[in-house]
Design a protein around this motif. Sequence first.
Motif, short mmCIF file in Angstrom:
data_model
loop_
_atom_site.label_atom_id
_atom_site.label_comp_id
_atom_site.label_asym_id
_atom_site.label_seq_id
_atom_site.Cartn_x
_atom_site.Cartn_y
_atom_site.Cartn_z
N ASN A 12 0.79 -1.25 0.00
CA ASN A 12 0.00 0.00 0.00
C ASN A 12 0.81 1.28 0.00
O ASN A 12 0.28 2.35 0.31
CB ASN A 12 -0.97 0.05 1.19
N GLY A 14 2.06 2.48 -2.68
CA GLY A 14 1.84 3.09 -4.00
C GLY A 14 2.73 2.50 -5.07
O GLY A 14 2.87 3.06 -6.17
N THR A 17 0.90 1.59 -8.39
CA THR A 17 0.53 2.82 -9.11
C THR A 17 1.75 3.40 -9.81
O THR A 17 1.69 3.78 -10.99
CB THR A 17 -0.06 3.86 -8.11
N ASN A 114 6.56 8.89 -1.26
CA ASN A 114 5.28 8.92 -2.00
C ASN A 114 4.12 9.40 -1.12
O ASN A 114 4.29 9.55 0.09
CB ASN A 114 5.00 7.49 -2.53
N MET A 115 2.98 9.64 -1.76
CA MET A 115 1.79 10.17 -1.08
C MET A 115 2.08 11.56 -0.52
O MET A 115 1.51 11.96 0.50
CB MET A 115 1.34 9.26 0.08
N VAL A 118 -0.79 13.80 0.15
CA VAL A 118 -1.54 13.62 1.41
C VAL A 118 -0.92 14.50 2.51
O VAL A 118 -1.63 15.17 3.27
CB VAL A 118 -1.53 12.13 1.83
N THR A 142 7.24 12.35 -4.13
CA THR A 142 6.46 11.86 -5.27
C THR A 142 4.98 11.72 -4.91
O THR A 142 4.63 11.53 -3.74
CB THR A 142 6.96 10.47 -5.76
N SER A 143 4.17 11.82 -5.94
CA SER A 143 2.77 11.39 -5.82
C SER A 143 2.49 10.51 -7.03
O SER A 143 2.35 11.03 -8.15
CB SER A 143 1.82 12.59 -5.80
N ALA A 144 2.51 9.21 -6.79
CA ALA A 144 2.27 8.27 -7.91
C ALA A 144 0.87 8.51 -8.47
O ALA A 144 0.65 8.41 -9.68
CB ALA A 144 2.43 6.83 -7.43
N LEU A 145 -0.05 8.87 -7.58
CA LEU A 145 -1.43 9.10 -8.00
C LEU A 145 -1.51 10.28 -8.97
O LEU A 145 -2.19 10.21 -10.01
CB LEU A 145 -2.30 9.38 -6.77
C1 BGO Z 1 -6.64 2.76 -3.90
N1 BGO Z 1 -1.10 9.68 -3.37
C2 BGO Z 1 -2.32 9.25 -2.99
N2 BGO Z 1 -3.15 10.13 -2.43
N3 BGO Z 1 -2.73 7.99 -3.15
C3 BGO Z 1 -1.85 7.12 -3.73
C4 BGO Z 1 -0.58 7.52 -4.16
C5 BGO Z 1 -0.18 8.87 -3.97
O1 BGO Z 1 0.93 9.30 -4.27
N4 BGO Z 1 0.03 6.42 -4.69
C6 BGO Z 1 -0.83 5.41 -4.60
N5 BGO Z 1 -1.97 5.82 -4.02
P1 BGO Z 1 -0.98 0.75 -4.66
P2 BGO Z 1 0.95 -1.03 -3.46
C7 BGO Z 1 -7.92 3.33 -3.37
O2 BGO Z 1 -6.58 1.78 -4.58
O3 BGO Z 1 -0.25 1.29 -5.82
C8 BGO Z 1 -3.16 5.03 -3.68
O4 BGO Z 1 0.27 -2.00 -2.55
C9 BGO Z 1 -9.10 2.69 -3.63
N6 BGO Z 1 -9.09 1.54 -4.40
O5 BGO Z 1 -4.46 4.75 -5.68
O6 BGO Z 1 -1.99 -0.32 -4.93
C10 BGO Z 1 -3.59 4.11 -4.79
O7 BGO Z 1 1.15 -1.57 -4.83
C11 BGO Z 1 -10.27 3.24 -3.09
O8 BGO Z 1 -5.55 3.44 -3.59
O9 BGO Z 1 0.01 0.26 -3.52
C12 BGO Z 1 -4.27 3.02 -3.99
O10 BGO Z 1 2.22 -0.52 -2.86
C13 BGO Z 1 -10.21 4.39 -2.32
O11 BGO Z 1 -2.80 4.19 -2.60
C14 BGO Z 1 -3.44 2.93 -2.71
C15 BGO Z 1 -9.01 4.98 -2.07
O12 BGO Z 1 -1.64 1.97 -3.91
C16 BGO Z 1 -2.39 1.83 -2.74
C17 BGO Z 1 -7.86 4.44 -2.58
C18 BGO Z 1 -10.30 0.85 -4.69
#
Ligand code: BGO
Length: 272
Positions: A12, A14, A17, A114-115, A118, A142-145
Amino acid sequence: MSITIALTGNPNSGKTTMFNDLTGSNQYVGNWPGVTVEKKMGYFKDEKEIQIQDLPGIYSLSPYTSEEVVSRNFLLDECPDVILNIVDASNIERNLYLTTQLLELGIPVVIALNMIDVIRKRGDTINIQELERVFGCPVFETSALLKEGSREAVAKAVELAKMQKEQKHLPSIFEGTVEHSIAHIEEIIEKLVPADKVRWYAIKLFERDADIQEKLKLDAEQLAHIEEHIANCEKDLDDDSESIIINQRYLFITKQIERLVIKKNIGEVTLS
Ligand code: BGO
């Protein structure tokens, strides 16, 4: 020159992503040999020579889960050129626990904090320069999102891989008695493992990691010497060696976080 970047981080954080953003459709998915853990590899969209190996999400490089074993065997035996460590900035304390272990592997590390969106939304700030100084490695917000900062982090990782630079310095995590025992174990194993990985192996042996004892094929005399150094330290600190390492890592991180993370709402009185 082809370069392999190992993408590592907590579940989790990111990672997926960021991996998807960096590789797009250039992905190959399978399983790691012998376990039902997904193996994902891809090529960087902007430069196909750069391979990105996505490692399973883990909290530690211990031998207790298939994900941990897959990740640490890859990092030890496949010799990636550089580690891109995805750290969830909104959960920084727990995430940096893995970082302290990655730094000991003798592979250059770049932290993607990351994040960060937030953190900004909360109004908190993190002292990046000081984080870089304490951990001895480059840190990128970073913000992968939002697809922010990841390319800069990859560019730095590629630069470090090309320079084949070692970790600048390791953070001073363990107290004197522990360092003393680790140094003795390092002496015992220095001819058995690559020079840049001696410290990582010595710490694992201090923790009595049975997989590593077996992997290094230590004889009875070597094992007895190592055990003597561990037992002395355990007696001094009145705790078992694995707990000593875990506790001192967390103590170190907590101390740093108190200085480096400025919380907006700290000290505010909640009226309810
Ligand atoms: C859900 N910023 C924010 N705000 N969110 C991020 C970032 C970032 O930089 N990077 C990733 N996320 P994964 P692992 C989700 O799926 O990449 C979010 O385990 C949701 N899903 O979007 O899967 C990303 O591979 C419903 O969030 O992590 C994901 O390392 C509601 O962090 C989560 C809210 O990212 C995990 C979020 C149905």
